[in-house]
Write a protein that holds these residues in place. Structure first.
Motif, mmCIF file in Angstrom:
data_model
loop_
_atom_site.group_PDB
_atom_site.id
_atom_site.type_symbol
_atom_site.label_atom_id
_atom_site.label_comp_id
_atom_site.label_asym_id
_atom_site.label_seq_id
_atom_site.Cartn_x
_atom_site.Cartn_y
_atom_site.Cartn_z
ATOM 1 N N VAL A 140 9.118 0.312 -8.011
ATOM 2 C CA VAL A 140 8.176 0.507 -6.912
ATOM 3 C C VAL A 140 7.496 -0.794 -6.512
ATOM 4 N N THR A 141 7.124 -1.613 -7.487
ATOM 5 C CA THR A 141 6.381 -2.845 -7.179
ATOM 6 C C THR A 141 7.210 -3.852 -6.392
ATOM 7 N N LYS A 142 8.512 -3.612 -6.263
ATOM 8 C CA LYS A 142 9.372 -4.487 -5.464
ATOM 9 C C LYS A 142 9.687 -3.887 -4.093
ATOM 10 N N ASN A 143 9.138 -2.727 -3.821
ATOM 11 C CA ASN A 143 9.444 -2.010 -2.581
ATOM 12 C C ASN A 143 8.299 -2.194 -1.581
ATOM 13 N N LYS A 144 8.446 -3.157 -0.689
ATOM 14 C CA LYS A 144 7.384 -3.512 0.250
ATOM 15 C C LYS A 144 6.982 -2.336 1.129
ATOM 16 N N ASN A 145 7.954 -1.647 1.714
ATOM 17 C CA ASN A 145 7.642 -0.563 2.635
ATOM 18 C C ASN A 145 6.912 0.571 1.935
ATOM 19 N N LEU A 146 7.352 0.912 0.720
ATOM 20 C CA LEU A 146 6.694 1.987 -0.018
ATOM 21 C C LEU A 146 5.239 1.632 -0.316
ATOM 22 N N LEU A 147 5.005 0.409 -0.781
ATOM 23 C CA LEU A 147 3.642 0.005 -1.126
ATOM 24 C C LEU A 147 2.733 0.001 0.099
ATOM 25 N N LEU A 148 3.205 -0.554 1.209
ATOM 26 C CA LEU A 148 2.385 -0.575 2.418
ATOM 27 C C LEU A 148 2.085 0.843 2.895
ATOM 28 N N PHE A 149 3.102 1.689 2.907
ATOM 29 C CA PHE A 149 2.891 3.073 3.336
ATOM 30 C C PHE A 149 1.839 3.755 2.465
ATOM 31 N N GLU A 150 1.947 3.599 1.155
ATOM 32 C CA GLU A 150 1.032 4.313 0.270
ATOM 33 C C GLU A 150 -0.387 3.758 0.329
ATOM 34 N N TYR A 151 -0.537 2.441 0.319
ATOM 35 C CA TYR A 151 -1.889 1.888 0.330
ATOM 36 C C TYR A 151 -2.638 2.268 1.604
ATOM 37 N N PHE A 152 -1.954 2.270 2.729
ATOM 38 C CA PHE A 152 -2.644 2.598 3.967
ATOM 39 C C PHE A 152 -2.796 4.104 4.148
ATOM 40 N N THR A 153 -1.874 4.875 3.616
ATOM 41 C CA THR A 153 -2.025 6.335 3.634
ATOM 42 C C THR A 153 -3.245 6.752 2.835
ATOM 43 N N VAL A 154 -3.388 6.183 1.647
ATOM 44 C CA VAL A 154 -4.519 6.529 0.792
ATOM 45 C C VAL A 154 -5.828 6.006 1.374
ATOM 46 N N ALA A 155 -5.802 4.815 1.949
ATOM 47 C CA ALA A 155 -7.018 4.277 2.570
ATOM 48 C C ALA A 155 -7.502 5.180 3.692
ATOM 49 N N GLU A 156 -6.579 5.676 4.508
ATOM 50 C CA GLU A 156 -6.963 6.569 5.607
ATOM 51 C C GLU A 156 -7.449 7.911 5.068
ATOM 52 N N LYS A 157 -6.796 8.415 4.032
ATOM 53 C CA LYS A 157 -7.169 9.711 3.454
ATOM 54 C C LYS A 157 -8.607 9.692 2.945
ATOM 55 N N PHE A 158 -9.013 8.570 2.333
ATOM 56 C CA PHE A 158 -10.334 8.496 1.716
ATOM 57 C C PHE A 158 -11.359 7.715 2.542
ATOM 58 N N GLY A 159 -10.984 7.321 3.764
ATOM 59 C CA GLY A 159 -11.925 6.643 4.648
ATOM 60 C C GLY A 159 -12.359 5.280 4.150
ATOM 61 N N ILE A 160 -11.414 4.504 3.605
ATOM 62 C CA ILE A 160 -11.732 3.184 3.052
ATOM 63 C C ILE A 160 -11.965 2.174 4.174
ATOM 64 N N ASP A 161 -13.030 1.403 4.051
ATOM 65 C CA ASP A 161 -13.365 0.341 4.994
ATOM 66 C C ASP A 161 -12.944 -0.991 4.377
ATOM 67 N N LEU A 162 -11.928 -1.638 4.927
ATOM 68 C CA LEU A 162 -11.405 -2.872 4.350
ATOM 69 C C LEU A 162 -12.296 -4.075 4.599
ATOM 70 N N ARG A 163 -13.396 -3.871 5.290
ATOM 71 C CA ARG A 163 -14.358 -4.963 5.443
ATOM 72 C C ARG A 163 -15.243 -5.082 4.209
ATOM 73 N N ARG A 164 -15.171 -4.094 3.325
ATOM 74 C CA ARG A 164 -16.022 -4.064 2.129
ATOM 75 C C ARG A 164 -15.242 -4.504 0.902
ATOM 76 N N GLU A 165 -15.956 -5.151 -0.017
ATOM 77 C CA GLU A 165 -15.385 -5.416 -1.337
ATOM 78 C C GLU A 165 -15.659 -4.193 -2.228
ATOM 79 N N PRO A 166 -14.773 -3.921 -3.191
ATOM 80 C CA PRO A 166 -13.602 -4.708 -3.594
ATOM 81 C C PRO A 166 -12.334 -4.393 -2.801
ATOM 82 N N TYR A 167 -12.462 -3.552 -1.764
ATOM 83 C CA TYR A 167 -11.271 -3.132 -1.026
ATOM 84 C C TYR A 167 -10.640 -4.283 -0.250
#
Length: 313
Positions: free
Chosen positions: A217-244
């Motif tokens: 998985v750690t070598k799969n760019k598309n999978l990682l991007l899809f999951e990190y942004f899917t989860v960020a949207e699901k939980f309302g993560i603001d990427l302007r904040r640390e540690p995000y």
């Protein structure tokens, strides 16, 4: 009904699975059922289950074709009859004869806790060399109470094998995820009930080896991007904040993300978290910070031979 359901989602590697079964056989806590859901394309795991049928209370279910992770995990949850559930990976093992007893006691003693988790002893499969002891800091334990989403930046809870949860939550693993599937599960559990019981001892061993899902998985760019942004949207993560900002900046640097288009090409179609473009533009800063931290660690622990604070015998 049993007090506990131990669910093992198996896939090949019967030798590693047998190590897990031997550790389960030695447990002082005996009020558990063992549910073995099998994605293996051959009969190796089925034959092993048959040999162990008289030694452990095994319910065996084979999947042809295989369900894949994490649906194989969910298959065990659907069969579970216990009040508590432990999703125990086939290549992990319980370190102590009282591991299950301590997990159960933690949930019994804290009825408000949605799950109990312990430290994890992470070792290399080939040499049994300890890599590190996964354990949270006091600051992280405090963060977990108020902002469980912080697990997206560093999973200090650990693998599912070290987390026993209440079946009554009715929460299953998100089948569209592979890399962040456990973190997503923990966050949803803590949003359901914001209390976790922490056991400050190593109760579970985890072997690191090339056949793990993590290794691919750690070598799969598309999978990682899809999951990190899917989860960020699901939980309302603001990427302007640390540690995000730092966590997403690191991944954008590591995956060489240059534009939002790459996130879209990875299959993510939802709204982009606030601060996404700024994180991409400044990802080189987080890459430099990561290189600096790695250099400091190399000097301290390899050249100067200092003892890591998180390694205890």
């Amino acid at each position: 009904m049993p007090k506990l359901s131990v669910c093992i989602p198996a896939y090949k590697e019967p030798d590693l699975l047998e190590k897990a079964l031997r550790a389960l056989e030695t447990q002082t806590f005996r009020d558990f059922e063992l549910i073995l859901t099998d994605d293996t394309p051959d009969d190796s795991v089925r034959k092993l289950a048959e040999r162990w049928q008289d030694r452990l209370p095994i319910t065996y279910q084979s999947h042809r074709p295989s369900l894949g992770t994490p649906e194989n995990w969910n298959a065990g949850l659907r069969l579970a009859q216990g009040e508590y559930v432990l999703v125990h990976h086939h290549d992990d093992w319980l370190l102590r004869p009282d591991s299950l007893a301590l997990f159960v006691k933690a949930l019994d003693d804290q009825p408000e806790a949605v799950f109990a988790f312990a430290n994890t002893d992470i070792r290399r499969l080939e040499t049994d060399e300890r890599i590190r002891l996964n354990r949270p800091s006091e600051k992280q334990l405090e963060q977990l109470k108020t902002e469980p989403e912080v697990l997206i930046t560093a999973d200090f809870v650990g693998v599912p094998s070290t987390v026993m949860f209440r079946k009554s939550t009715g929460i299953f693993f998100d089948s569209q995820l592979k890399w962040l599937v456990d973190v997503d599960f923990y966050v949803r559990c803590l949003r359901y009930c914001p209390v976790a019981a922490y056991i400050p001892e190593a109760l579970v061993g985890v072997a690191i080896h090339e056949k793990q899902v993590t290794a691919s998985v750690t070598k799969n760019k598309n999978l990682l991007l899809f999951e990190y942004f899917t989860v960020a949207e699901k939980f309302g993560i603001d990427l302007r904040r640390e540690p995000y900002a730092g966590a997403y900046g690191y991944w954008c640097w590591r995956l060489k993300v240059k534009s939002v288009d790459e996130i879209r090409k990875a299959g993510y179609v939802g709204p982009l978290p606030k601060g996404t473009e700024a994180v991409i533009r400044s990802s080189w800063k987080y890459g430099m910070r990561h290189r600096y931290i790695k250099l400091v660690m190399f000097v301290k622990y390899r050249i100067l031979k200092l003892k890591r604070k998180d390694l205890h015998e």
